[in-house]
Design an enzyme around this catalytic site. Structure first.
Site, PDB file in Angstrom:
ATOM      1  N   ASP A 473     -42.144  38.019  41.741  1.00  0.00           N
ATOM      2  CA  ASP A 473     -42.930  37.500  42.889  1.00  0.00           C
ATOM      3  C   ASP A 473     -43.389  37.154  43.377  1.00  0.00           C
ATOM      4  OD1 ASP A 473     -41.614  36.022  45.412  1.00  0.00           O
ATOM      5  OD2 ASP A 473     -39.762  37.603  45.541  1.00  0.00           O
ATOM      6  N   ASP A 537     -34.556  31.513  48.588  1.00  0.00           N
ATOM      7  CA  ASP A 537     -33.964  32.347  48.825  1.00  0.00           C
ATOM      8  C   ASP A 537     -32.670  31.727  49.721  1.00  0.00           C
ATOM      9  OD1 ASP A 537     -36.364  34.531  47.569  1.00  0.00           O
ATOM     10  OD2 ASP A 537     -36.987  34.550  49.537  1.00  0.00           O
TER      11      ASP A 537
END
Length: 747
Positions: A473, A537
């Protein structure tokens, strides 16, 4: 695929600054041609980038070159402005130049000439040409590499060398190609967190259109491609030219058309350099990112096909020998609530429905009970995991699944042991600390000590644990990001690439996913080092319809993570039926982000049916030709995947919103062999869609229909009247195909 270089002397025969006699270079592949005229002194002329010209006899090149010379207009330069490989003020170009730089204010207007051309016969493959150009007055050398893949995807880059005795500052070095006059409309993509890659269109005016990204990563709102085409081009109609910058830091793409250039335009891009970011000492070089470029007479479909085929031809690309496993990610199941017994129960439920990879997300390392602390402390938290991760990993492996782990190596929380020990290890401008972004700062990986520490911790984690996968990430923009008094984005991007390369060399069995606040780092630069990207997301199936559609413009579905989320979306609060979520997640690298241990028995049974369907069809989904339809109803989306041999296909008919029509318009199924006979069946691997009708179309009520491919493409099928936010899946199988791949798919 071929390349011709007529009347070309051996490299080095022409003197510096000369360049006469290098001939015509014609690259051909995948329905595309690029023609360079390097016969005269100075810079090569790009005679053509676009449709395949076929085999052109050498005698015709004089005529082709003459046909490309524009008239000399009144009140203009006394010579025509040609579409040169480099755009220079010295050659009369008044738009965006290829190179902007200077040597303490001097050598600011370069004038390059071709000095050498490496071609087939000189050890180069026949799809590649390397040009070496010099500007002896400015003491600069330039190496330009041009490659055309069998898929018809062109890529080029420049490498600038400072041949002088004093430093040379590079402000900008871009790659670009000429754009014909008929390309008058632009399409690019924009977005934000949880709404990535949405299209926007507008005319290409006289002047320029530039998209700049200064976020230090590819960015949610950055376009991953700039496309220009004939008016009204769509999924399957019109000519289109497209570029993509394969770079994960600051970058720009641009299109422009100059009034004095006879309608000639330019399409290009490159790295966006911050002031003073690249200053070349004597002998030093700067290489641009690759600019990828595609032409298609088949509109967006052809652009997508060129990128997909290029990516699928890479060594190590996922294929039949390495199918994309069904993933369960724990984030939306447990968030930071890491409890061994709960996670083991979740793994049990995942394995029972057919999950193949179990990924433990954020929260496993020291001090990480929420998102305000712990980043940088890459040690397993002893207070939560007293025996380390081994008990969970062992349990997951015993269930037949592979284990994955979330990391965010480029970031640090101020509330962490690492930051308290080394506050100087962050990217910062001298005398101040950058604004906090998601409670974190960016580690300066160009700092050798910081780099060595992070590599050491990741290497230890992978060496000490049986980890097959990293979700990597990157959750903040690079704001006010300095390195030793200079801008640090360029160096940080290169250091990140180096870290990924070194880690993969040490652990080649580990797959890596690029995640960046969802889809904020999606580009071909990061995909040289990773195995998939996380598109967003947002697992809201309605939002995902657009996000995945436009991410798929450049990437094949096997590289795009696509998960079923909980009934209520984590990011939007919408509630969707499982059938809609399942069809949406099918067209990618499929997975689940949901506490399936808490799901009902009926939901788990539906998930198991869907996973079985995915496994039966992922060979098709991840090798076939993606197709999209320009449907007349804006409330409807139609897409699919057709096998390369056209023996089978999967299509999704999606009702996005309410329609202006009471009964749906017929849907054409593109991409099939018009001469073959196909059986069409509606299938419901996770349950049927909801409908609003008194009576469905007869073929749908019967459960199947057999028609020639020509009829399915030209006439199409009537569809049931779906409720909004519902999707119908269709399998299409050639009746003479020995596929037998459908199985029991009705759930």
């Amino acid at each position: 695929m071929s390349m011709r270089a007529e009347q070309t002397p051996a490299p080095g025969e022409a003197g510096a600054g000369g360049g006469a006699g290098f001939g015509i270079v014609h690259l051909r592949a995948g329905g595309c041609s690029l023609v360079l005229d390097a016969r005269g002194p100075g810079l090569p002329v790009v005679l053509h980038w676009g449709a395949d010209l076929g085999e052109v006899a050498p005698a015709w090149w004089d005529g082709v070159a003459a046909a490309a010379v524009p008239a000399v207009a009144r009140a203009s330069l006394d010579r025509p402005v040609l579409p040169l490989l480099l755009r220079e003020s010295a050659a009369g170009w008044q738009g965006q130049p290829t190179l902007e730089g200077h040597r303490d204010g001097r050598d600011w207007s370069p004038s390059f000439a071709l000095n050498r051309l490496d071609r087939p016969g000189d050890g180069q493959p026949d799809h590649r040409v390397v040009l070496r150009l010099v500007d002896p007055a400015a003491w600069l050398g330039l190496r330009t590499e041009i490659e055309l893949s069998p898929a018809g995807l062109l890529r080029l880059r420049h490498t600038l060398r400072n041949e002088g005795a004093t430093p040379y500052t590079v402000n900008e070095l871009l790659c670009a190609l000429p754009l014909p006059a008929q390309a008058t409309e632009l399409l690019d993509l924009s977005g934000r967190w949880s709404r990535e890659r949405h299209p926007q269109r507008h005319p290409l005016p006289l002047g320029g259109w530039t998209r700049e990204n200064r976020r230090g990563r590819t960015g949610h709102d950055a376009t991953i491609g700039l496309l220009a085409g004939t008016p009204g081009f769509g999924a399957r109609h019109g000519e289109v030219w497209a570029v993509h910058v394969g770079w994960s830091g600051n970058h720009q793409t641009y299109a422009e058309r100059q009034p004095a250039a006879g309608g000639m335009g330019v399409l290009g891009g490159g790295e966006l350099l911050l002031p003073g970011e690249v200053i070349l000492a004597p002998g030093e070089r700067y290489a641009t990112p690759w600019l990828y470029a595609a032409y298609s007479p088949r509109a967006l479909h052809g652009i997508s096909a060129a990128f997909r085929r290029h990516l699928r031809a890479r060594p190590g690309h996922p294929g039949p020998d390495r199918p994309r496993p069904v993933v369960l990610n724990t984030w939306e199941a447990v968030y930071f609530d890491h409890d061994l017994e709960r996670l083991k129960a979740l793994a049990d439920s995942a394995a029972a429905i057919g999950v193949e990879r179990f990924v433990l997300d954020d929260g496993w390392f020291r001090h990480r009970r929420d998102d305000t602390a712990g980043l940088g402390d890459w040690y397993v938290d002893e207070t939560v995991w007293p025996d380390g991760l081994a008990p969970l990993i062992g349990h997951v492996r015993a269930l037949g699944m592979r284990f994955g782990l979330w990391v965010e190596p480029e970031m640090v929380n101020p509330d962490s042991d690492l930051y308290r020990a080394h506050p100087d290890w962050i990217l910062q401008t001298e005398g101040r600390v950058p604004p906090v972004f998601r409670h974190q700062q960016v580690l300066d990986l160009a700092n050798p000590d910081a780099y060595a520490h992070i590599f050491g911790r990741l290497d230890a984690l992978l060496s000490e644990n049986e980890i097959a996968y990293l979700k990597w990430d990157h959750n903040r923009d690079l704001v006010d990001a300095g390195h030793q008094g200079h801008p640090g984005v360029h160096g940080q991007t290169l250091a990140t690439y180096r870290l990924l390369d070194q880690l993969r060399a040490a652990h080649p069995q580990v797959e890596i996913e690029s995640c960046s606040s969802g889809g904020a780092r999606v580009d071909l630069g990061i995909l040289e080092r990773t195995d998939r990207v996380w598109a967003s997301d947002c697992n809201d199936a309605l939002e995902r319809q657009a996000i995945q559609r436009w991410t798929g413009l450049f990437l094949p579905p096997e590289l795009v993570g696509s998960h079923i989320g909980p009934p209520t979306s984590h990011t939007t609060g919408r509630v969707h039926d499982l059938s809609f979520r399942a069809v949406t997640a099918l067209f990618g690298h499929a997975g689940i982000e949901w506490d399936v241990a808490g799901a009902s028995p009926e939901e788990r049974a539906a998930l198991a049916s869907w996973i079985s369907f995915y496994k039966q069809h992922r060979g098709l989904l991840h090798s076939g030709e993606a197709v999209h339809l320009d449907h007349p109803d804006p409330a409807v989306s139609v897409s699919g995947v057709v096998a390369q041999d056209q023996s089978e296909a999967l299509y999704a008919y999606v009702q996005l919103t309410t329609s202006p029509y009471g009964a749906p318009a017929p849907v054409r199924l593109p991409g099939l062999d018009p001469a073959r006979i196909y059986q069409v069946r509606p299938v419901h691997p996770a349950g049927p869609p909801r409908t609003s009708e008194n009576r469905p179309p007869p073929w749908y009520a019967d459960g199947e229909l057999t028609l020639p491919g020509a009829a399915l493409d030209a006439v199409g099928l009537t569809m049931p009247a779906l409720d909004p936010e519902q999707a119908l899946l269709l399998t299409v199988t050639a009746v003479d195909a020995d596929s037998g791949s459908e199985g029991d798919t009705d759930g």
